[in-house]
Structure formats: structure tokens, C-alpha cells
Design an enzyme around this catalytic site. Structure first.
Site, PDB file in Angstrom:
ATOM      1  N   ARG A  96       0.907  -1.177   0.055  1.00 35.76           N
ATOM      2  CA  ARG A  96       0.032   0.015  -0.079  1.00 35.76           C
ATOM      3  C   ARG A  96       0.797   1.325   0.089  1.00 35.76           C
ATOM      4  NH1 ARG A  96      -4.995  -1.368   1.618  1.00 35.76           N
ATOM      5  NH2 ARG A  96      -5.774   0.513   0.505  1.00 35.76           N
ATOM      6  N   ARG A 102      -3.134   6.774   0.117  1.00 37.07           N
ATOM      7  CA  ARG A 102      -3.543   8.063   0.745  1.00 37.07           C
ATOM      8  C   ARG A 102      -2.330   8.687   2.014  1.00 37.07           C
ATOM      9  NH1 ARG A 102      -9.100   6.418   3.075  1.00 37.07           N
ATOM     10  NH2 ARG A 102      -7.791   5.057   4.552  1.00 37.07           N
ATOM     11  N   ARG A 141      -6.721  12.380  -6.330  1.00 35.35           N
ATOM     12  CA  ARG A 141      -8.081  11.975  -5.870  1.00 35.35           C
ATOM     13  C   ARG A 141      -9.321  12.963  -5.554  1.00 35.35           C
ATOM     14  NH1 ARG A 141     -11.189   9.610  -4.604  1.00 35.35           N
ATOM     15  NH2 ARG A 141     -11.227   8.403  -2.760  1.00 35.35           N
ATOM     16  N   ASP A 183      -7.187  -1.833  -6.852  1.00 32.19           N
ATOM     17  CA  ASP A 183      -7.573  -2.409  -5.427  1.00 32.19           C
ATOM     18  C   ASP A 183      -7.731  -4.049  -5.787  1.00 32.19           C
ATOM     19  OD1 ASP A 183      -8.411  -1.974  -2.681  1.00 32.19           O
ATOM     20  OD2 ASP A 183     -10.300  -3.035  -3.451  1.00 32.19           O
ATOM     21  N   TYR A 220     -14.936 -10.521   1.169  1.00 32.93           N
ATOM     22  CA  TYR A 220     -15.738  -9.206   0.564  1.00 32.93           C
ATOM     23  C   TYR A 220     -16.988  -9.567  -0.075  1.00 32.93           C
ATOM     24  CZ  TYR A 220     -12.082  -6.157   1.918  1.00 32.93           C
ATOM     25  OH  TYR A 220     -11.383  -5.341   2.737  1.00 32.93           O
TER      26      TYR A 220
HETATM   27  O1  CP3 Z   1       0.112  -1.199  -2.802  1.00 29.67           O
HETATM   28  C1  CP3 Z   1      -0.369  -0.257  -3.261  1.00 29.67           C
HETATM   29  O2  CP3 Z   1      -0.012   0.698  -3.193  1.00 29.67           O
HETATM   30  C2  CP3 Z   1      -1.097  -0.648  -4.487  1.00 29.67           C
HETATM   31  C3  CP3 Z   1      -2.416  -0.353  -4.245  1.00 29.67           C
HETATM   32  C4  CP3 Z   1      -3.659  -1.269  -3.366  1.00 29.67           C
HETATM   33  C5  CP3 Z   1      -4.715  -0.522  -3.329  1.00 29.67           C
HETATM   34  N1  CP3 Z   1      -5.424  -1.499  -2.545  1.00 29.67           N
HETATM   35  C6  CP3 Z   1      -5.303   0.784  -3.352  1.00 29.67           C
HETATM   36  C7  CP3 Z   1      -6.214   1.214  -2.630  1.00 29.67           C
HETATM   37  C8  CP3 Z   1      -3.607  -2.088  -2.937  1.00 29.67           C
HETATM   38  C9  CP3 Z   1      -2.272  -3.430  -3.276  1.00 29.67           C
HETATM   39  C10 CP3 Z   1      -4.814  -2.748  -2.427  1.00 29.67           C
HETATM   40  C11 CP3 Z   1      -4.966  -3.982  -1.924  1.00 29.67           C
HETATM   41  C12 CP3 Z   1      -6.048  -4.024  -0.886  1.00 29.67           C
HETATM   42  N2  CP3 Z   1      -7.250  -3.676  -0.928  1.00 29.67           N
HETATM   43  C13 CP3 Z   1      -6.070  -5.152   0.120  1.00 29.67           C
HETATM   44  C14 CP3 Z   1      -4.843  -6.216   0.488  1.00 29.67           C
HETATM   45  C15 CP3 Z   1      -3.947  -5.377   1.208  1.00 29.67           C
HETATM   46  C16 CP3 Z   1      -4.044  -5.091   2.429  1.00 29.67           C
HETATM   47  O3  CP3 Z   1      -4.043  -3.746   2.753  1.00 29.67           O
HETATM   48  O4  CP3 Z   1      -4.498  -6.068   3.382  1.00 29.67           O
HETATM   49  C17 CP3 Z   1      -7.246  -5.083   0.708  1.00 29.67           C
HETATM   50  C18 CP3 Z   1      -7.691  -5.781   2.018  1.00 29.67           C
HETATM   51  C19 CP3 Z   1      -8.304  -4.070   0.113  1.00 29.67           C
HETATM   52  C20 CP3 Z   1      -9.471  -3.630   0.338  1.00 29.67           C
HETATM   53  C21 CP3 Z   1      -9.497  -2.225   0.713  1.00 29.67           C
HETATM   54  N3  CP3 Z   1      -9.413  -1.379  -0.320  1.00 29.67           N
HETATM   55  C22 CP3 Z   1      -9.873  -1.410   1.681  1.00 29.67           C
HETATM   56  C23 CP3 Z   1      -9.740  -2.077   3.144  1.00 29.67           C
HETATM   57  C24 CP3 Z   1      -9.927  -0.191   1.476  1.00 29.67           C
HETATM   58  C25 CP3 Z   1     -10.158   1.171   2.346  1.00 29.67           C
HETATM   59  C26 CP3 Z   1      -9.070   1.578   3.229  1.00 29.67           C
HETATM   60  C27 CP3 Z   1      -7.959   2.111   2.673  1.00 29.67           C
HETATM   61  O5  CP3 Z   1      -6.700   1.587   2.795  1.00 29.67           O
HETATM   62  O6  CP3 Z   1      -8.112   3.185   2.208  1.00 29.67           O
HETATM   63  C28 CP3 Z   1      -9.574   0.110  -0.152  1.00 29.67           C
HETATM   64  C29 CP3 Z   1      -9.650   1.265  -0.558  1.00 29.67           C
HETATM   65  C30 CP3 Z   1      -8.348   1.585  -1.213  1.00 29.67           C
HETATM   66  N4  CP3 Z   1      -7.404   0.512  -2.019  1.00 29.67           N
HETATM   67  C31 CP3 Z   1      -7.754   2.893  -1.362  1.00 29.67           C
HETATM   68  C32 CP3 Z   1      -6.503   2.701  -1.982  1.00 29.67           C
HETATM   69  C33 CP3 Z   1      -5.529   3.857  -2.236  1.00 29.67           C
HETATM   70  C34 CP3 Z   1      -8.306   3.868  -0.803  1.00 29.67           C
HETATM   71  C35 CP3 Z   1      -9.234   4.717  -1.731  1.00 29.67           C
HETATM   72  C36 CP3 Z   1      -8.735   6.184  -1.820  1.00 29.67           C
HETATM   73  O7  CP3 Z   1      -9.216   6.848  -0.770  1.00 29.67           O
HETATM   74  O8  CP3 Z   1      -8.074   6.795  -2.540  1.00 29.67           O
END
Ligand code: CP3
Length: 343
Positions: free
Chosen positions: A23, A27, A36, A72, A147
Site C-alpha cells: 500500500r 492516501r 483523488r 484494488d 468481501y
Molecule cells: O500497494 C499499493 O500501493 C497498490 C494499491 C492497492 C490498493 N489496495 C489501493 C487502494 C493495493 C495493493 C490494495 C490491496 C487491498 N485492498 C487489500 C490487500 C492489502 C491489505 O491492505 O490488506 C485489501 C484488503 C483491500 C481492500 C480495501 N480497499 C480497503 C480495506 C480499503 C479502504 C481502506 C484504505 O486503505 O483506504 C480499500 C480502498 C483503497 N484501495 C484505497 C486505495 C488507495 C483508498 C481509496 C482512496 O480513498 O483513494
């Protein structure tokens, strides 16, 4: 081309320990937040140039040794017929969860070129522009299923676990669909140019060893067997600490991702002759630098300079993290620990 990440995945000697962060895009970076303001996550993933830009941002700012494709884990789900919305502050939300045999039967096969053309094009652009390897990824079947069945992230995945126990054939059919999805999705990412792949099993820690062995391990094995011929390292990241680690490692992967709940040295003994990735607690970065430094050095000491360590956090970067701390951490990992510290 900086290839120390790929070399470490193959357990070859490196000039410095490679580091990237799960990640890392997103953000915690102001330049991401600026984008964003006028584009959603779905907009970014549809636009190859924008997706490539967001993927490169952390490489530029932090100096990490690998990029991870911006998307994501739920990004491919519309391609099998599931509508997903990413809700601010909550994460992915699925309005019509998958709970019955009929729901599972209605899912479609995944066609990457038709479903995620923008993402595949972003990979091609990135390979032209990046001077570090590009990692592709997918959610592991159990985590995606949580999910799909729960409708959103859940602390205990009680609905999915209930389905596993009450109607194992329905839950199993869903997991099988998701293995096929992940295989098709990751094969397409590799064909487009990603140089490593990571499976995120972020929610697997809710299972005990019995259920993992019975419902998940055979499916993860099928998934890793299907990736084996692609010629790129596969990273298997699952949470669950010491309890599930032997089973996760046995299920497959060239590199085993470690969460922060385990001691890296002891965990590496469990994993055996393979590379490991991890495992600084991401919350440490919310503390002052001396604390980050002390705990990061500890991780490096526990790796002991053995070939095959990819430094990472034990889970994703927390949104409140100061990017300057991440930048300092990258420099610290590259500088390494001294021989005296290892003695
Ligand atoms: O690693 C990276 O930088 C690549 C981008 C990436 C995102 N999601 C972008 C994202 C990756 C690898 C993920 C994987 C992901 N998504 C996982 C597995 C990794 C982990 O953290 O366990 C999971 C469980 C998710 C599900 C998910 N997506 C959640 C729980 C959330 C909300 C919480 C959060 O981190 O913001 C998301 C949304 C999400 N995915 C965002 C991003 C940048 C935030 C959206 C935004 O407001 O821009």
C-alpha cells in the site's frame, strides 16, 4: 535497471537489502490526494496514464526498489459480474453479496482484456518508464470471498465462515471461481509485463489451521501451480502470525510475506529454503524516528544479511503515515546494519 528486488526473490546476493511497502501508493502521499480530488479509484484504474502516474509516485518520492501496480483487490470483480463501490472510510462495499448456490452459478468467467484493458495498458506504459521492477497482484480467493459474502470488510468473516461450515460445496465453488479469476488476471498482468506477482490473503488470519488445510490450502496450491510456469516470482502474503504460517508457507509461493506478529528469524526457519518479505509493524511509523530506526534495525538483524530478504512492512502502510518517515526508512534499509551489529 535496479533489480535487487528480483535478485532477492531468487535468493541471489544483493548490494543492499531491497525494500518496498505494501500500500505504498495511495492516501499517505499528498500527490495522490491531489489526484483523488478529481478522480475516484475506479477512474484512476480505467485511465492508463493516470494509473501509471499513481504507481510511480511512491518510487519517485520514497526511492523504493519496486513499484506495485495501482489497483484494488476488488478491481477485477465487476469482470465476473459483481458490482463494487469503494466507499470513503470503509473500503469496498458490495451491495448484493454472494450467499447462495444460485449467486455463485451466476458469476461469469473472467476475461482480462475485456474487463481491465486500462490496467493492462498501464502495465505496458510502466514497463517503459520504470527503472525498478513492477509487481502485479491479486486478492487471494479467501480474502476476495470474504468481501463477496460479507459485502464489506469484516473483522471475523462470520458469514463466510458460516457458509464454509454449513454449505461447504457452495463456499468451495465460490473459492474455485476465485482461483480461476486470480489465475486469468495474474496471467494477463504477466503477459502485459509485470515482473513479480503478489497474492494478498489479508483476511486469512480469521481461520484456524483445520479450516485452512481443508478449504484453502488445496486451492492456493492450484493457484501457485498455475503461476509456476510464468517465470516470475510469486509472493504469498497472508496474515495470521505464527499459527497459520507453516500452512501458508506449505501452500506455495517463491517468497513468503510475514506479518509483524512473528519474529523474522524464527519465521524464516519455518519457511525454510525460500525468500521472505517483511515485517516491520506499520504502526511503528506513527511513532518518532528513533523508534522506527530501532525496530527496523531489529528486523534487519533478524534477517542477518542472508540472501533472500525483501524488507517490507508486516502489512500495508497506514493512511496517517508521514511519507518522510518512509523515505528515511528506505535509506536506513539500504545503508544496512553493520557487521558488528550482526555478530
Ligand atoms: O500497494 C499499493 O500501493 C497498490 C494499491 C492497492 C490498493 N489496495 C489501493 C487502494 C493495493 C495493493 C490494495 C490491496 C487491498 N485492498 C487489500 C490487500 C492489502 C491489505 O491492505 O490488506 C485489501 C484488503 C483491500 C481492500 C480495501 N480497499 C480497503 C480495506 C480499503 C479502504 C481502506 C484504505 O486503505 O483506504 C480499500 C480502498 C483503497 N484501495 C484505497 C486505495 C488507495 C483508498 C481509496 C482512496 O480513498 O483513494
Amino acid at each position: 535497471m535496479n533489480d535487487r528486488f528480483l535478485r532477492a526473490c531468487r535468493r541471489e546476493p544483493v548490494d543492499a537489502t531491497p525494500v518496498w511497502f505494501m500500500r505504498q501508493a495511495g492516501r499517505s502521499l499528498p500527490e495522490y490526494r491531489a489526484i483523488r480530488r478529481h478522480a475516484t479509484l475506479a477512474d484512476i484504474v480505467r485511465d492508463p496514464a493516470l494509473c501509471a502516474e499513481v504507481t510511480i509516485q511512491p518510487v519517485r518520492r520514497l526511492g523504493v526498489d519496486a513499484a506495485i501496480l495501482f489497483a484494488d483487490i476488488t478491481t477485477p470483480l465487476p469482470g465476473i459480474g459483481v458490482d463494487v463501490e469503494i466507499v470513503d472510510g470503509t473500503g469496498p462495499v458490495i451491495a448484493r453479496p454472494i450467499r447462495t448456490a444460485a449467486d455463485v452459478a451466476a458469476l461469469r468467467g473472467f476475461d482480462p482484456e475485456a474487463s481491465v484493458p486500462g490496467l493492462l495498458e498501464a502495465i505496458r506504459l510502466l514497463r517503459r518508464d520504470l527503472d525498478v521492477p513492477l509487481i502485479g497482484f491479486a486478492g487471494a480467493p479467501f480474502t476476495l470471498a470474504s468481501y463477496l459474502v460479507e459485502g464489506r470488510g469484516s473483522r471475523d468473516a462470520a458469514a463466510l465462515k458460516g457458509l464454509l461450515h454449513a454449505e461447504p460445496e457452495v463456499a468451495g465453488a465460490l473459492l474455485d471461481v476465485l482461483v480461476d479469476l486470480s489465475l486469468a488476471y495474474l496471467r494477463a498482468q504477466v503477459a502485459a509485463g509485470v515482473q513479480a506477482v503478489q497474492l494478498f490473503d489479508s483476511w486469512i488470519g480469521v481461520l484456524g489451521p483445520w479450516d485452512y488445510a481443508r478449504h484453502v490450502a488445496p486451492r492456493m496450491r492450484r493457484l501457485f501451480d498455475g503461476l509456476a510456469g510464468l517465470g516470475v516470482p510469486a509472493i504469498h502474503f497472508g496474515t495470521g502470525g505464527a499459527g497459520l504460517l507453516p500452512a501458508i508457507a506449505a501452500a506455495g509461493g517463491d517468497v513468503i510475506g510475514l506479518d509483524w506478529r512473528v519474529d523474522l528469524h524464527d519465521a524464516w526457519d519455518v519457511v525454510g529454503d525460500r525468500a521472505v518479505q517483511g515485517n516491520l509493524d506499520p504502526s511503528v511509523l506513527l511513532g518518532p524516528w528513533p523508534e522506527v530506526e530501532a525496530q527496523a534495525r531489529w528486523v534487519l538483524e533478524r534477517a542477518g544479511g542472508r540472501p533472500g530478504h525483501v524488507f517490507n512492512l508486516g502489512h500495508g502502510v497506514l493512511p496517517a503515515t508521514d511519507p518522510d518517515q518512509l523515505r528515511r526508512l528506505v535509506d536506513l534499509v539500504h545503508a544496512g546494519v553493520t557487521v558488528e551489529a550482526l555478530a
